[in-house]
Design a protein around this motif. Structure first.
Motif, short mmCIF file in Angstrom:
data_model
loop_
_atom_site.label_atom_id
_atom_site.label_comp_id
_atom_site.label_asym_id
_atom_site.label_seq_id
_atom_site.Cartn_x
_atom_site.Cartn_y
_atom_site.Cartn_z
N GLY A 109 0.80 -1.21 0.00
CA GLY A 109 0.00 0.00 0.00
C GLY A 109 0.83 1.26 0.00
O GLY A 109 0.38 2.31 -0.39
N GLY A 110 2.14 1.16 0.43
CA GLY A 110 3.01 2.32 0.48
C GLY A 110 2.46 3.36 1.43
O GLY A 110 2.24 3.10 2.61
N THR A 111 2.22 4.56 0.91
CA THR A 111 1.73 5.65 1.76
C THR A 111 0.24 5.54 2.00
O THR A 111 -0.33 6.37 2.69
N GLY A 112 -0.40 4.53 1.41
CA GLY A 112 -1.83 4.37 1.61
C GLY A 112 -2.66 5.22 0.67
O GLY A 112 -3.85 5.41 0.88
N ASP A 113 -2.02 5.76 -0.43
CA ASP A 113 -2.78 6.55 -1.38
C ASP A 113 -3.83 5.70 -2.06
O ASP A 113 -3.57 4.56 -2.46
N THR A 114 -5.01 6.27 -2.27
CA THR A 114 -6.06 5.57 -2.99
C THR A 114 -5.94 5.88 -4.47
O THR A 114 -5.16 6.73 -4.90
N GLY A 115 -6.76 5.20 -5.28
CA GLY A 115 -6.77 5.48 -6.71
C GLY A 115 -7.16 6.92 -6.99
O GLY A 115 -6.63 7.55 -7.90
N GLU A 116 -8.08 7.47 -6.20
CA GLU A 116 -8.50 8.86 -6.39
C GLU A 116 -7.35 9.82 -6.12
O GLU A 116 -7.19 10.83 -6.82
N ASP A 117 -6.52 9.50 -5.12
CA ASP A 117 -5.37 10.35 -4.82
C ASP A 117 -4.37 10.34 -5.97
O ASP A 117 -3.78 11.37 -6.33
N VAL A 118 -4.17 9.15 -6.54
CA VAL A 118 -3.24 9.03 -7.67
C VAL A 118 -3.72 9.85 -8.86
O VAL A 118 -2.96 10.59 -9.48
N VAL A 119 -5.00 9.73 -9.18
CA VAL A 119 -5.58 10.48 -10.31
C VAL A 119 -5.48 11.98 -10.07
O VAL A 119 -5.12 12.75 -10.97
N ALA A 120 -5.81 12.40 -8.85
CA ALA A 120 -5.74 13.83 -8.53
C ALA A 120 -4.32 14.36 -8.70
O ALA A 120 -4.11 15.46 -9.22
N GLY A 121 -3.34 13.55 -8.29
CA GLY A 121 -1.95 13.96 -8.45
C GLY A 121 -1.55 14.08 -9.91
O GLY A 121 -0.82 15.01 -10.31
N LEU A 122 -2.03 13.15 -10.74
CA LEU A 122 -1.73 13.21 -12.17
C LEU A 122 -2.38 14.42 -12.82
O LEU A 122 -1.78 15.10 -13.67
N PHE A 123 -3.60 14.74 -12.43
CA PHE A 123 -4.27 15.92 -12.97
C PHE A 123 -3.54 17.20 -12.55
O PHE A 123 -3.40 18.14 -13.35
N ASP A 124 -3.10 17.26 -11.30
CA ASP A 124 -2.35 18.43 -10.84
C ASP A 124 -1.07 18.62 -11.66
O ASP A 124 -0.71 19.74 -12.03
N ALA A 125 -0.40 17.51 -11.94
CA ALA A 125 0.83 17.58 -12.73
C ALA A 125 0.52 18.04 -14.16
O ALA A 125 1.27 18.83 -14.75
N ALA A 126 -0.59 17.55 -14.72
CA ALA A 126 -0.96 17.92 -16.08
C ALA A 126 -1.31 19.40 -16.19
O ALA A 126 -1.00 20.06 -17.20
N LYS A 127 -1.96 19.95 -15.18
CA LYS A 127 -2.39 21.35 -15.24
C LYS A 127 -1.26 22.33 -14.88
O LYS A 127 -1.35 23.51 -15.24
N SER A 128 -0.24 21.82 -14.20
CA SER A 128 0.86 22.70 -13.80
C SER A 128 1.74 23.05 -15.01
O SER A 128 2.18 22.17 -15.75
N LEU A 129 2.01 24.36 -15.19
CA LEU A 129 2.86 24.78 -16.32
C LEU A 129 4.33 24.48 -16.06
O LEU A 129 5.16 24.66 -16.96
N ASP A 130 4.64 24.04 -14.85
CA ASP A 130 6.01 23.60 -14.58
C ASP A 130 6.29 22.23 -15.20
O ASP A 130 7.44 21.83 -15.32
N THR A 131 5.22 21.54 -15.57
CA THR A 131 5.35 20.23 -16.21
C THR A 131 5.52 20.41 -17.71
O THR A 131 4.82 21.22 -18.33
#
Length: 248
Positions: A109-131
């Motif tokens: 489980g690692g840090t215990g992140d859920t699938g929703e947490d993973v998706v939210a993190g990917l969306f944040d990365a996609a929307k960030s102009l630093d990416t």
């Protein structure tokens, strides 16, 4: 002349005297034999009792060994589980084994992140102009693979495009508007933004094509905005465009 008594006179009394003695000795011998027989079983029984005592002791020692082995197994499983290795489930028995399995699950489980947490993190990365743009598109694709809806992914891509358009990065913004439009066939926001980019660039024919697609997608709120959007001012008198923004 003096006479001697016949030998038979002396033999008979002697026999009478010796006979009881022989019988007594015989009886004593038989008694000893019987005592010996009686003693033998007693010794035999004693040996059997000792043997039985040994047998009784052996299982008890075996039981202790098994108990120690069982305790060792349980402890092994518990230590393995604490280490987070899923092999603890095999090595441990009873509570130890369960602990091992739990430890393995904790590590997985690692840090215990859920699938929703993973998706939210990917969306944040996609929307960030630093990416980087390539990494942003990969993040959007990974989000869909992780269970995100295509509509949510299209919204995230459109948000990145709008941020790029605000910074004057029209070409980069167009790439994400196009990606969002193609990802979800009913989502109208990226189509409206593509029409604006084309109108600002002076390509009115392409702007009309995008507005026609907007009409197909049926977002009346955005269609009405066409009539007040400064970018579409050159097209406000066009009959086809007028039909779009005068929608009831």
């Amino acid at each position: 002349m003096r006479r001697f008594a016949a030998p038979s006179m002396f033999i008979l009394p002697l026999l009478l005297v010796l006979t009881p003695a022989c019988k007594t000795e015989g009886e004593s011998t038989d008694a000893k034999a019987e005592a010996g027989d009686a003693k033998a079983p007693a010794e035999g029984e004693s040996r059997d009792a000792k043997a039985e005592g040994g047998d009784a002791k052996a299982p008890a020692e075996g039981g202790e060994v098994q108990a120690e082995a069982g305790a060792g197994d349980g402890t092994g499983g518990g230590e393995t589980g604490a280490g987070g290795d899923t092999a603890g489930g095999e090595a441990g028995a009873g509570t130890g084994g369960e602990t091992g399995e739990t430890g393995g699950a904790a590590e997985t489980g690692g840090t215990g992140d859920t699938g929703e947490d993973v998706v939210a993190g990917l969306f944040d990365a996609a929307k960030s102009l630093d990416t980087e743009d390539g990494d942003a598109k990969k993040a959007l694709a990974d989000a869909i693979a992780a269970g995100a809806s295509k509509l949510d992914a299209a919204k995230a891509g459109n948000a990145r495009g709008e941020a790029l358009m605000t910074k004057g990065e029209s070409e980069r913004a167009e790439a994400f508007f196009t990606w969002s439009r193609d990802t979800h066939k009913l989502y109208a926001e990226p189509v409206y933004n593509l029409a604006k980019l084309s109108a600002y660039a002076g390509d009115l024919d392409l702007a009309k094509e995008h507005l026609a697609e907007l009409e197909k997608r049926g977002n009346k709120k955005l269609m009405k905005k066409v009539g007040v959007e400064p970018a579409f001012a050159p097209l406000h008198d066009d009959p086809d465009v007028r039909k779009i923004y005068e929608v009831k």
